[in-house]
Design a protein around this motif. Sequence first.
Motif, PDB file in Angstrom:
ATOM      1  N   GLY A  86      36.526  25.969  44.342  1.00  0.00           N
ATOM      2  CA  GLY A  86      36.011  26.463  45.610  1.00  0.00           C
ATOM      3  C   GLY A  86      36.486  25.629  46.780  1.00  0.00           C
ATOM      4  O   GLY A  86      36.861  26.150  47.832  1.00  0.00           O
ATOM      5  N   GLY A 105      40.115  26.227  47.570  1.00  0.00           N
ATOM      6  CA  GLY A 105      40.352  27.531  48.177  1.00  0.00           C
ATOM      7  C   GLY A 105      40.469  27.486  49.676  1.00  0.00           C
ATOM      8  O   GLY A 105      41.054  28.383  50.304  1.00  0.00           O
ATOM      9  N   ALA A 150      40.950  32.273  42.437  1.00  0.00           N
ATOM     10  CA  ALA A 150      39.910  33.253  42.134  1.00  0.00           C
ATOM     11  C   ALA A 150      40.121  33.846  40.749  1.00  0.00           C
ATOM     12  O   ALA A 150      39.166  34.052  39.988  1.00  0.00           O
ATOM     13  CB  ALA A 150      39.908  34.360  43.193  1.00  0.00           C
ATOM     14  N   ALA A 210      34.505  32.649  43.529  1.00  0.00           N
ATOM     15  CA  ALA A 210      35.735  33.448  43.580  1.00  0.00           C
ATOM     16  C   ALA A 210      35.680  34.425  44.755  1.00  0.00           C
ATOM     17  O   ALA A 210      36.677  34.615  45.467  1.00  0.00           O
ATOM     18  CB  ALA A 210      35.924  34.205  42.266  1.00  0.00           C
ATOM     19  N   ALA A 211      34.512  35.034  44.960  1.00  0.00           N
ATOM     20  CA  ALA A 211      34.355  35.959  46.086  1.00  0.00           C
ATOM     21  C   ALA A 211      34.561  35.240  47.413  1.00  0.00           C
ATOM     22  O   ALA A 211      35.195  35.766  48.336  1.00  0.00           O
ATOM     23  CB  ALA A 211      32.963  36.602  46.041  1.00  0.00           C
ATOM     24  N   ASP A 212      34.041  34.018  47.523  1.00  0.00           N
ATOM     25  CA  ASP A 212      34.184  33.258  48.762  1.00  0.00           C
ATOM     26  C   ASP A 212      35.637  32.896  49.020  1.00  0.00           C
ATOM     27  O   ASP A 212      36.114  32.955  50.165  1.00  0.00           O
ATOM     28  CB  ASP A 212      33.325  31.992  48.689  1.00  0.00           C
ATOM     29  CG  ASP A 212      33.300  31.244  50.009  1.00  0.00           C
ATOM     30  OD1 ASP A 212      32.861  31.844  51.010  1.00  0.00           O
ATOM     31  OD2 ASP A 212      33.724  30.074  50.049  1.00  0.00           O
ATOM     32  N   ILE A 213      36.362  32.532  47.959  1.00  0.00           N
ATOM     33  CA  ILE A 213      37.785  32.217  48.109  1.00  0.00           C
ATOM     34  C   ILE A 213      38.537  33.433  48.650  1.00  0.00           C
ATOM     35  O   ILE A 213      39.355  33.320  49.575  1.00  0.00           O
ATOM     36  CB  ILE A 213      38.373  31.766  46.755  1.00  0.00           C
ATOM     37  CG1 ILE A 213      37.800  30.407  46.354  1.00  0.00           C
ATOM     38  CG2 ILE A 213      39.902  31.718  46.824  1.00  0.00           C
ATOM     39  CD1 ILE A 213      38.166  29.977  44.944  1.00  0.00           C
ATOM     40  N   LEU A 214      38.258  34.601  48.079  1.00  0.00           N
ATOM     41  CA  LEU A 214      38.948  35.813  48.531  1.00  0.00           C
ATOM     42  C   LEU A 214      38.516  36.210  49.933  1.00  0.00           C
ATOM     43  O   LEU A 214      39.332  36.698  50.733  1.00  0.00           O
ATOM     44  CB  LEU A 214      38.673  36.951  47.546  1.00  0.00           C
ATOM     45  CG  LEU A 214      39.256  36.766  46.137  1.00  0.00           C
ATOM     46  CD1 LEU A 214      38.908  37.965  45.260  1.00  0.00           C
ATOM     47  CD2 LEU A 214      40.767  36.565  46.198  1.00  0.00           C
ATOM     48  N   ALA A 257      36.543  40.705  47.270  1.00  0.00           N
ATOM     49  CA  ALA A 257      35.409  39.785  47.346  1.00  0.00           C
ATOM     50  C   ALA A 257      34.096  40.544  47.164  1.00  0.00           C
ATOM     51  O   ALA A 257      33.181  40.082  46.465  1.00  0.00           O
ATOM     52  CB  ALA A 257      35.407  39.049  48.687  1.00  0.00           C
ATOM     53  N   LEU A 269      33.455  41.352  43.522  1.00  0.00           N
ATOM     54  CA  LEU A 269      32.986  40.193  42.751  1.00  0.00           C
ATOM     55  C   LEU A 269      31.528  39.870  43.065  1.00  0.00           C
ATOM     56  O   LEU A 269      30.758  39.506  42.166  1.00  0.00           O
ATOM     57  CB  LEU A 269      33.872  38.982  43.040  1.00  0.00           C
ATOM     58  CG  LEU A 269      35.295  39.049  42.481  1.00  0.00           C
ATOM     59  CD1 LEU A 269      36.088  37.814  42.885  1.00  0.00           C
ATOM     60  CD2 LEU A 269      35.279  39.177  40.962  1.00  0.00           C
TER      61      LEU A 269
END
Length: 325
Positions: free
Chosen positions: A14, A17, A27, A52-56, A65, A68
Motif C-alpha cells: 500500500g 503504491g 494491486a 488494492a482498491a486504494d492503489i488503483l 477500484a 475490489l
Amino acid sequence: MSEPLTADRIEELGARGLESPDPAALAAELVSAVDEGRVADPDDTGYALLVAADILKQAGDLADALALATRAIAEQPDENAYARAVRGGLLLRLDREDEGLAELTELRPLLETNPDATYLIDELSESGHAETALEWITGALDAIMERTRTQQHASEDAQDEAAAMIYGLAQQRHDLREEMGLPHDEYDTLADRLRAASSHALEALDDGPATLLFWPEAEFTALLTRWPALDDSYPKTWDEHRAQIERALTEASGLAGADLGVVAGTVEGLAAFAGDDPIDEETLDGYADSLDEVGLTSWPPGRNDACWCGSGAKYKKCCLPRSRG
C-alpha cells in the motif's frame, strides 16, 4: 508456492503504491493472494482488497477500484462499514452520486457512536462534497453534545468516550472549515479551547514522558535479537509495537497530540549509551531521555501526511486506526 501475504506485506504494498511506476502490478499481487487463499490471516482478506482498491484509486482506475471495494464487502460482510464507505466514495468519484450518497447515508449514524467513523467525512470531502461533510459532522457534534447534557448519569467510560468523540469531531470540523475558507464559529472556538486545554493538561503530567521511544522495524528486530531478555518488555511483533505506541500517545493526549512525539531508537545507539550496563527498563528510559529533541517526530501528523512510523502510507490509513485497536 508463493509466500503467505502478511499484514506487514499488505501495508508495504500500500505504501509503495503512492510512488510505484506500476501500481496495477502491486494491486494484482494483493488480489492474487486473496484468490489463491494465501492471506496469512483470513481476517485481513478484506483489508488486502481495500488496499488494492486504494492503489488503483490513486492511479485513476476508479472502476476496478470500485469492483475490489464491492468484493471486500462480500468477503467480510460482518465488518464492512469501512469498505462500504470506500465504495460510496468511489461511486461519488464516478459521478454515480445518488448511489454513492445512499451508501454513505446509511452509515451516517456511525458518526454519533463510533470514534473511527470519521472516514465518512474523508470520503465526502475528498470526493468534492465538502458541504455535505460539514453538515454531517456538525449534526454528529450536535447529537453527542445533546446526549451528554441529557444523560448526566452515564458511566465514566461513556463520558470519557463522548468527550473523546467531541474532541476528535470538533478538530476535524475545524480543519474542514479552514480548508473551505469559512470564518470561526462556536464549534471552532470550542475546538481551539479543547486543544489548548489538552496542551495545558499535558504540561501538568508528572507520570511519564511526553516523548516515547519507538523502534523502526529493522531496529526492533535487531533489538530483540541482541537482547532477548527484552522480550517481556515489548510486544512480539513490530506491528504490535507501533500500535502500542499509537494507543499510548492517544491515551496521553485525549486524542489531542499537542506537544507529544516519538524518538526513534537504534541498537547501536543504545549499546553506546548503556556501555557495560544491563539493558533493562531503567536503561531504556534513560536512553529515551537522551534522545529527547534529537530526531523528535511530532505526533500526530496530519491525517493526510505520511505516518510517523515510517511506513510511507498516510497517517489516516496506517497508525491512526490503531488507536482503537
